[in-house]
Design a protein around this motif. Structure first.
Motif, short mmCIF file in Angstrom:
data_model
loop_
_atom_site.label_atom_id
_atom_site.label_comp_id
_atom_site.label_asym_id
_atom_site.label_seq_id
_atom_site.Cartn_x
_atom_site.Cartn_y
_atom_site.Cartn_z
N LYS A 174 -8.00 10.79 5.33
CA LYS A 174 -8.99 9.92 5.97
C LYS A 174 -9.52 10.52 7.28
O LYS A 174 -10.72 10.47 7.54
N ASP A 207 -2.13 10.53 3.16
CA ASP A 207 -3.26 9.61 3.00
C ASP A 207 -4.05 9.50 4.31
O ASP A 207 -5.28 9.61 4.32
N GLY A 225 -7.12 -2.53 5.94
CA GLY A 225 -7.32 -1.15 5.51
C GLY A 225 -6.83 -0.87 4.11
O GLY A 225 -6.92 0.25 3.62
N ALA A 226 -6.27 -1.86 3.45
CA ALA A 226 -5.75 -1.68 2.09
C ALA A 226 -5.80 -3.02 1.38
O ALA A 226 -5.98 -4.06 2.00
N LEU A 246 -4.85 4.61 10.18
CA LEU A 246 -5.68 4.80 8.98
C LEU A 246 -4.93 4.52 7.69
O LEU A 246 -5.50 4.68 6.61
N ASN A 247 -3.67 4.12 7.80
CA ASN A 247 -2.91 3.86 6.58
C ASN A 247 -2.22 2.50 6.68
O ASN A 247 -1.37 2.28 7.57
N GLY A 248 -2.59 1.60 5.78
CA GLY A 248 -2.08 0.23 5.82
C GLY A 248 -0.59 0.16 5.50
O GLY A 248 0.15 -0.61 6.10
N THR A 249 -0.15 0.99 4.54
CA THR A 249 1.25 0.95 4.11
C THR A 249 2.19 1.29 5.26
O THR A 249 3.14 0.56 5.55
N LYS A 269 -10.21 8.74 -1.56
CA LYS A 269 -10.16 9.59 -0.36
C LYS A 269 -9.64 10.99 -0.68
O LYS A 269 -10.04 11.96 -0.05
N ASP A 290 1.59 8.09 1.37
CA ASP A 290 1.49 7.20 2.53
C ASP A 290 2.48 7.62 3.61
O ASP A 290 2.08 7.93 4.74
N PHE A 328 -0.40 -2.29 -1.49
CA PHE A 328 -1.04 -1.45 -0.47
C PHE A 328 -0.77 0.03 -0.71
O PHE A 328 -1.58 0.87 -0.34
N ALA A 329 0.41 0.31 -1.29
CA ALA A 329 0.85 1.71 -1.33
C ALA A 329 0.13 2.51 -2.42
O ALA A 329 -0.38 1.95 -3.39
N GLU A 330 0.11 3.83 -2.23
CA GLU A 330 -0.42 4.74 -3.25
C GLU A 330 0.52 4.76 -4.44
O GLU A 330 1.69 4.38 -4.32
N1 HSE Z 1 -2.32 3.41 0.42
C1 HSE Z 1 -3.45 3.22 1.26
C2 HSE Z 1 -3.02 2.52 2.52
C3 HSE Z 1 -4.48 2.40 0.53
O1 HSE Z 1 -1.88 2.04 2.55
O2 HSE Z 1 -3.76 2.47 3.48
C4 HSE Z 1 -5.80 2.34 1.19
O3 HSE Z 1 -6.38 3.61 1.33
#
Ligand code: HSE
Length: 411
Positions: free
Chosen positions: A200, A196, A296-297, A153-156, A100, A191, A183-185
């Protein structure tokens, strides 16, 4: 047989290799051809991988192999992903990415190169992990003018906020858990500071309105300042706190776009999207609201979207999919100070409701049984953000400590 290469063997890359291996027969049945993983680019060694013989550390092994028609970029970041993707497209290879950051920074340019070279550049996995959203927006909803897109839009961060709301878990513990779950970047600041989610919503806004929206031009707030106190006040007000990315088309043609934590009413479709799940609402002028929901992750959900794009590329080796936007200059973005919403304010001080009413007009006090001593929270009526920040400064000059301000989402 179509030969593909995968650049990157991290969480998502290994998931892509796994699905292409474990789901070989299923994919063959749908495509009528085998998808053969010919090369995997990574600087690390993977001697135990079932595809150990395909690894290379040399990008040229992929670039110069004319049999490789589709390249998957799942390295993340801009360096060297941007350069590699550009060179692959210019070499006439189709490219699929989950990156992304890359799409948000260089999408317009890469789409333009793909058009010139008559190849596809697809990025379904860049938004919403395993949730189909790019293809539905660019194909199924193409008859609509998109009035608004709003989503988690961010799972974390959603995982962290859910843990805080459901289990009363502290922020740092919840972040550590999200990192352990993959899940995290790599740098979790992307995040928790909202970058992030910003990338998106920029991708979705570019897709919806046809002009590239760059992340630098979008007001972005993260969740690092959210406390358990705010979570409890939100609950007392019939809301949950979610990190929302949203873009709305205004009557004058500009777009109101931002990423910020918001109070989301419990009855909203976005309120019950918890843990690493994402939810995206697209409001079309013909369809009304359409909501997309899913993981989402995570390794396999994200890899599932990447593999779908690989299959799409394999099916359209000689045809371009219609997925395109032009470059943008940001002039169509509403300045954040003109963006209007009601606001939650939590303060420490005396005589608060009188002071708040003097500044903001009609205000609603949030009653909470176990409020901290001396603390008051209230909600303003709708106000432009610039005017709001001026009034908050005026409140502070009245011997009031402002502890927190959060938008009330119109969702
Ligand atoms: N770090 C992102 C999230 C991974 O937590 O959503 C998925 O893009």
């Amino acid at each position: 047989m179509v030969s593909v290469a995968i650049m990157g063997h991290g969480v998502v890359g290994s998931g892509v290799a796994e699905i292409l291996t474990t789901h070989k027969k299923k994919l063959f049945a749908g495509l009528g051809e085998e998808i053969y993983v010919k090369k995997i680019l990574d600087l690390r060694e993977f001697p135990d991988s079932p595809l150990a013989d395909r690894f290379t550390k040399n990008f040229d092994d992929i670039l110069n192999d004319i049999e490789i028609r589709v390249v998957v970029e799942v390295m993340g970041g801009l360096k060297p992903a941007y350069d590699y993707v550009k060179r692959c497209l210019k070499a006439g290879k189709n490219v699929v990415t989950s990156n992304k950051e890359l799409v948000a920074a260089h999408g317009a340019e890469l789409l333009s190169i793909a058009k010139e070279e008559n190849v596809n550049f697809l990025f379904e996995a860049s938004v919403g992990g395993g949730i189909p959203i790019i293809r539905p927006m660019s194909q199924c909803l193409v008859a609509n003018n998109v009035d608004e897109v709003a989503g988690i839009l961010n799972g974390t961060t959603n995982f962290i906020l859910t843990k805080m709301i459901a289990d009363g878990m502290q922020f740092d513990d919840a972040l550590k858990l999200a990192q352990d779950l993959g899940f995290a970047e790599r740098n979790p600041a992307a995040d928790i500071e909202g970058h992030d989610a910003c990338r998106k919503i920029c991708i979705l806004a570019s897709l919806a309105y046809g002009k590239h929206i760059y992340p630098d031009s979008v007001h972005t707030e993260g969740i690092t300042k959210i406390t358990l106190e705010d979570v409890k006040y939100a609950e007392a007000f019939g809301c949950v706190i979610k990190l929302i990315g949203k873009v709305k088309k205004l009557d004058d043609g500009r777009i109101d776009i931002m990423v910020a934590p918001m109070f989301v009413p419990e009855e909203s479709q976005l309120a019950n999207i918890d843990y690493e799940f994402n939810g995206i609402m697209v409001r079309g002028d013909c369809t009304g609201d359409v909501v997309f929901y899913g993981k989402g992750a995570g390794k396999l959900p994200t890899a599932s979207a990447v593999v779908a794009d690989v299959v799409d590329c394999c099916k359209h080796l000689k045809t371009r999919k219609f997925l395109y936007w032009t470059d943008g200059d940001g002039k169509n973005i509403l300045p954040i100070n003109e963006s209007v919403s009601a606001m939650y304010v939590r303060v420490l001080g005396s005589d608060i409701m009188a002071k708040a009413a003097e500044l903001f007009g009609t205000v609603t006090k949030i009653e909470m049984a176990d409020a901290e001593s001396g603390e008051t929270a209230f909600v303003t009526s709708e106000v432009a953000y610039g005017e709001f920040t001026d009034k908050i400064k005026a409140l502070e000059s009245m011997d009031v400590e402002v502890k927190s301000t959060i938008r009330i989402g119109d969702l």
